[in-house]
Each structure stands twice: as structure tokens, then as C-alpha cells.
Design an enzyme around this catalytic site. Structure first.
Site, PDB file in Angstrom:
ATOM      1  N   LYS A 160       0.833  -1.206   0.000  1.00  0.00           N
ATOM      2  CA  LYS A 160       0.000   0.000   0.000  1.00  0.00           C
ATOM      3  C   LYS A 160       0.866   1.253   0.000  1.00  0.00           C
ATOM      4  O   LYS A 160       0.618   2.205  -0.759  1.00  0.00           O
ATOM      5  CB  LYS A 160      -0.901   0.031   1.241  1.00  0.00           C
ATOM      6  CG  LYS A 160      -1.695   1.346   1.400  1.00  0.00           C
ATOM      7  CD  LYS A 160      -2.487   1.370   2.692  1.00  0.00           C
ATOM      8  CE  LYS A 160      -1.716   1.947   3.848  1.00  0.00           C
ATOM      9  NZ  LYS A 160      -1.702   3.424   3.873  1.00  0.00           N
ATOM     10  N   ASN A 161       1.908   1.248   0.835  1.00  0.00           N
ATOM     11  CA  ASN A 161       2.726   2.451   0.976  1.00  0.00           C
ATOM     12  C   ASN A 161       3.622   2.716  -0.232  1.00  0.00           C
ATOM     13  O   ASN A 161       4.191   3.800  -0.351  1.00  0.00           O
ATOM     14  CB  ASN A 161       3.567   2.366   2.253  1.00  0.00           C
ATOM     15  CG  ASN A 161       2.710   2.506   3.506  1.00  0.00           C
ATOM     16  OD1 ASN A 161       1.580   2.990   3.449  1.00  0.00           O
ATOM     17  ND2 ASN A 161       3.231   2.069   4.631  1.00  0.00           N
TER      18      ASN A 161
ATOM     19  N   CYS B 190      -5.578   8.732   9.217  1.00  0.00           N
ATOM     20  CA  CYS B 190      -5.613   8.141  10.560  1.00  0.00           C
ATOM     21  C   CYS B 190      -5.336   9.186  11.638  1.00  0.00           C
ATOM     22  O   CYS B 190      -4.527  10.083  11.454  1.00  0.00           O
ATOM     23  CB  CYS B 190      -4.566   7.033  10.678  1.00  0.00           C
ATOM     24  SG  CYS B 190      -5.111   5.452  10.039  1.00  0.00           S
TER      25      CYS B 190
ATOM     26  N   ARG C  30       1.514  14.730  12.103  1.00  0.00           N
ATOM     27  CA  ARG C  30       2.124  14.505  10.799  1.00  0.00           C
ATOM     28  C   ARG C  30       2.090  15.756   9.909  1.00  0.00           C
ATOM     29  O   ARG C  30       1.453  15.788   8.865  1.00  0.00           O
ATOM     30  CB  ARG C  30       1.443  13.336  10.090  1.00  0.00           C
ATOM     31  CG  ARG C  30       1.551  12.049  10.862  1.00  0.00           C
ATOM     32  CD  ARG C  30       1.487  10.839   9.981  1.00  0.00           C
ATOM     33  NE  ARG C  30       0.122  10.438   9.710  1.00  0.00           N
ATOM     34  CZ  ARG C  30      -0.217   9.294   9.106  1.00  0.00           C
ATOM     35  NH1 ARG C  30       0.710   8.460   8.717  1.00  0.00           N
ATOM     36  NH2 ARG C  30      -1.463   8.986   8.897  1.00  0.00           N
TER      37      ARG C  30
ATOM     38  N   ASP D 120       4.779   1.154  11.979  1.00  0.00           N
ATOM     39  CA  ASP D 120       3.605   0.457  11.460  1.00  0.00           C
ATOM     40  C   ASP D 120       3.508  -0.993  11.915  1.00  0.00           C
ATOM     41  O   ASP D 120       2.515  -1.668  11.632  1.00  0.00           O
ATOM     42  CB  ASP D 120       3.599   0.508   9.924  1.00  0.00           C
ATOM     43  CG  ASP D 120       3.067   1.831   9.386  1.00  0.00           C
ATOM     44  OD1 ASP D 120       2.608   2.658  10.199  1.00  0.00           O
ATOM     45  OD2 ASP D 120       3.102   2.031   8.154  1.00  0.00           O
TER      46      ASP D 120
ATOM     47  N   ARG E 146      -8.295  -0.147   4.812  1.00  0.00           N
ATOM     48  CA  ARG E 146      -7.422   0.844   4.177  1.00  0.00           C
ATOM     49  C   ARG E 146      -6.070   0.233   3.814  1.00  0.00           C
ATOM     50  O   ARG E 146      -5.411   0.709   2.890  1.00  0.00           O
ATOM     51  CB  ARG E 146      -7.201   2.049   5.101  1.00  0.00           C
ATOM     52  CG  ARG E 146      -8.407   2.963   5.263  1.00  0.00           C
ATOM     53  CD  ARG E 146      -8.058   4.217   6.054  1.00  0.00           C
ATOM     54  NE  ARG E 146      -6.853   4.829   5.533  1.00  0.00           N
ATOM     55  CZ  ARG E 146      -5.764   5.085   6.248  1.00  0.00           C
ATOM     56  NH1 ARG E 146      -5.715   4.793   7.528  1.00  0.00           N
ATOM     57  NH2 ARG E 146      -4.708   5.646   5.684  1.00  0.00           N
TER      58      ARG E 146
END
Length: 419
Positions: A22-23, A116, A121, A304, A396
Site C-alpha cells: 500500500k505504501n 488516521c 504529521r 507500522d 485501508r
């Protein structure tokens, strides 16, 4: 809203394939904005954030042609350089359109991002770097409004090795005039994958995977066909699931070198792992002991995987300790784990975990993506039925998680909250 019902304790067996990262997928999709030629990307994961990125590209006028797991993207004739709040509010990665739009169209309006609720961030590092390259940036009415007469190469020293900022600046530099050098750059495998994608399109990138990345701007890119790396966070989640349940499984489509910091800790705790070229084999162990971890930018221990590691520590003998140094609000899963019998003490961004206490099934609620995974993992070893609610957070970042666990032998089913 969907929820998962999981019967524990579970025993796993078999093989599970890791989906595309995903990233890595999200920045690679936004990098397509740099190119006016056709791009085909293979085996994309069916994830909420990927679908949101598709919608974002289509809102800008991109044409997407989907066939099974593949997508062909045509960004030749964009009609908009604006990323609206309606889409950006659900996904922080939307800010990654800023660099490509500025580089190719010399203007962009991007709503300040959501996503999230794990911490602030801020995007100041992104904006600082773009300004060094010649962008004029204003924050108006909740939007980042950016223009340029043409981005130019620059030497940019990041105050923190931000993954998103490194990606945004790499993409912006791809079409900028001259050479850009990013120092204190993020070193994650997903950065390397983005660099390889840019190179596949005809861009010139050196040093990805190190703290200094050099990008020589080009005037035009070419069409390409690309397949994204496996998701190291998803792979770590399944590896930890195998260890927690003391099962034998193989996690495929993952380069073990991407998870060295995680696998080293698992080895120290007593896990029995075999590293293959493109997979990790989990074998039965003779008991686990506690560990101490501190999250850090890659190649350090990934934030993560912190929540999943906490779940593992619940079944280890003795005390474990976690220090979360990346995000200030990433222990939201702790109250839910305590509902299942976990013995965890929080003090600021530190957590003390007392392992070995009985865990029982309960109704719990997802609060963010990785916290959701921790709840599912704990449900695998808890006695009785667990109901994991608000799994849209989970969707997600995990493709077909319930189906994959079911394939490993877990009694798990997804139902709609209204059923």
C-alpha cells in the site's frame, strides 16, 4: 459498517501471499501525473486507499482502464490541478499529488490532508523542499495553493527523514530543471520502489535507499509497465500471527531484507523463522520471552508494526517495553486490548506490557489501521468469540484479510453491522 467475528484460540497452517505494498502503491499512482504516456501497473491491491487514489486521479481528468488486478492510466489530458477536501480528508497520501502537479502544470491546489488519527504529521517538510525548488506556496481556506514559474533543482536537507516529503520531492524533481539532491532522505523500501518506477518511466534517480538521493530532471517521460513490491507491513502481520498461535505457515511475495529490524527482534524473542529469497517461513517455537523495542525511521523498527508487536508481547513470558518515537498518539489500541485481558501500562509514549496473562474474546473497536491489525491478532489467541468493529480502518491497508486468515484455518467471518 462491517465487523469481523473471530473464534479463538486459532491454529494456522498453509501459505499466505502478501499483496502489493500500500505504501508503495499510493506514491506510484500519484507519480503517474508526471507522465502523458500510458502506464500499466500490475497486481494492484484492492484497498480503500487505492480506490480513493483512483477517484482522485479521475477527478483531475485521468482515464483509468482496469482489468482484474491491473490498471492502465492515461494522464495525458488532465482537466484539473485541484485535490478537493472531500477525497483528501480520508487519506493523508493525497498530499503526494502536490509535487507532480507543480512539476508538470506549474500549479496545484491541495486540501490539507486527513487520514488516521495517530498524530499531527505536519506537511511543513514537503512545503519547505518545494519552496527551495522555486514554488510559491500559500495556505488559504484549508488548502495548500502552490504555483511556480518552473521548478529548478536544489540541494534540500530534510529536518526529519519524512517518507512522504521524500516522495513528493523526488516526484517534483523528476521534471524540474537541473539536479536535485535530497539529504537526510527517507530510506524505506517504498522509496526505492518509487525510484525504480520513475526510472522505468525514463527518469534519472540515484541513491534511493540511502540518505542522499540525487534526481536529474528530464523534460519528458515514457510509457511503462510496472509491478509493485510486496507489502512488508502486511507480511510482518502474518508472520506475527503465525508466531502468536505457534503455527507453521509461509508468507510469500516478500523480500525478508525489508523486515530485518522486525525479524531480528522476533528471533531474540524465541521465534523460529526461515528466511527465503521471496518468503518467510514461520515454524513452531518452544516459548517466547519479552523484548524491548523503540520505533525509528527505516532501517529501524517500523512504527507500522508496533501495534502488532504489542499483541505478540501479550503471549510472551515476562515483561516487554515499547517506546513509540514517531507518532504521539499511536497507543489507541491499548484500551481495547485491555478489554481482552491485556496487562499494559502507559506512560507518555512508552508502554510496559506484562505477558502471559489469560486473554478472552470481547467486543472491540478499531481506531486506526495498524491498531485494527493488533485487535485481530489478539483475537486469534483469545479464548472465545471476539467482535472487531469498524473494520473500514483495516480495509485501508489489508487486502482480503478475513479471506486470507480463513485460508490459513482461522474461524473468521465478516458481516455488516446491520445484519
Amino acid at each position: 459498517m462491517d465487523k469481523l467475528i473471530i473464534q479463538g484460540p486459532a491454529k494456522l497452517s498453509g501459505t499466505v501471499e502478501t499483496s502489493a505494498s500500500k505504501n508503495a502503491t499510493l506514491p506510484i499512482l500519484t507519480a503517474c501525473l508526471l507522465n502523458d504516456e500510458l502506464i500499466t501497473i500490475r497486481k494492484l491491491p484492492k484497498l480503500r486507499d487505492v480506490t480513493t487514489t483512483f477517484k482522485l486521479l479521475e477527478m483531475m481528468g485521468a482515464k483509468l482502464f482496469r482489468k482484474d488486478e491491473d490498471v492502465t492510466i492515461d494522464c495525458k489530458n488532465l482537466t484539473s490541478t485541484e485535490a478537493s477536501y472531500e477525497l483528501v480528508k480520508t487519506m493523508r497520501a493525497s498530499i503526494l499529488v502536490l509535487g507532480p502537479l507543480l512539476a508538470r502544470y506549474k500549479k496545484a491546489v491541495v486540501s490539507l490532508p486527513g487520514g488516521c488519527a495517530i498524530g499531527a504529521r505536519p506537511i511543513d517538510i514537503h512545503l519547505f523542499g518545494l519552496e527551495k525548488m522555486g514554488a510559491k506556496i500559500e495556505i488559504k481556506n484549508g488548502n495548500v495553493e502552490a504555483t511556480t514559474d518552473g521548478l529548478k533543482g536544489a540541494r534540500i536537507v530534510l529536518s526529519f527523514p519524512s517518507v512522504g516529503a521524500t516522495e513528493n520531492l523526488m516526484m517534483a524533481a523528476t521534471l524540474a530543471e537541473g539536479t536535485t539532491i535530497i539529504e537526510n532522505a527517507a530510506r524505506e523500501p517504498e522509496i526505492d520502489d518509487l525510484a525504480n518506477f520513475i526510472i522505468a518511466m525514463g527518469g534519472k534517480v540515484k541513491g534511493a535507499g540511502t540518505s542522499t538521493i540525487e534526481i536529474e530532471g528530464v523534460k519528458k517521460l515514457k510509457k511503462c509497465d510496472y509491478q509493485i513490491i510486496g507489502d512488508r507491513i502486511e507480511a510482518a502481520t502474518y508472520v506475527i500471527a503465525g508466531i502468536m498461535t505457534n503455527s507453521e505457515i509461509e508468507v510469500t511475495n516478500i523480500n525478508p531484507n525489508y523486515l530485518t529490524s522486525v525479524l531480528d527482534v522476533l528471533d531474540q524473542m524465541g521465534a523460529q523463522l526461515e528466511r527465503k529469497t521471496n518468503s518467510i517461513v514461520v515454524k513452531k517455537h518452544k516459548g517466547l520471552k519479552g523484548a524491548k523495542i523503540e520505533t525509528a525511521p527505516y532501517p529501524g523498527f517500523p512504527t507500522d508494526v508496533q501495534a502488532q508487536m504489542m499483541s505478540l508481547m501479550l503471549v510472551a513470558k515476562g515483561a516487554s517495553f515499547i517506546s513509540e518515537t514517531i507518532f504521539e498518539n499511536r497507543f489507541m489500541h491499548v484500551p481495547e486490548l485491555i478489554r481482552m485481558g491485556a496487562q499494559i501500562t502507559l506512560k507518555g509514549n512508552n508502554a510496559l506490557i506484562e505477558g502471559g496473562h489469560p486473554l478472552t474474546g470481547a467486543k472491540v473497536m478499531c481506531t486506526d489501521l495498524r491498531a485494527s491489525a493488533a485487535l485481530v491478532l489478539t483475537a486469534l489467541v483469545a479464548n472465545g468469540e471476539s467482535v472487531v468493529q469498524r473494520v473500514y480502518h483495516l480495509d485501508r491497508g489489508y487486502e482480503k484479510l478475513d479471506q486470507k486468515f480463513s485460508g490459513l484455518g482461522v474461524k473468521i467471518k465478516r458481516i455488516n453491522e446491520g445484519d
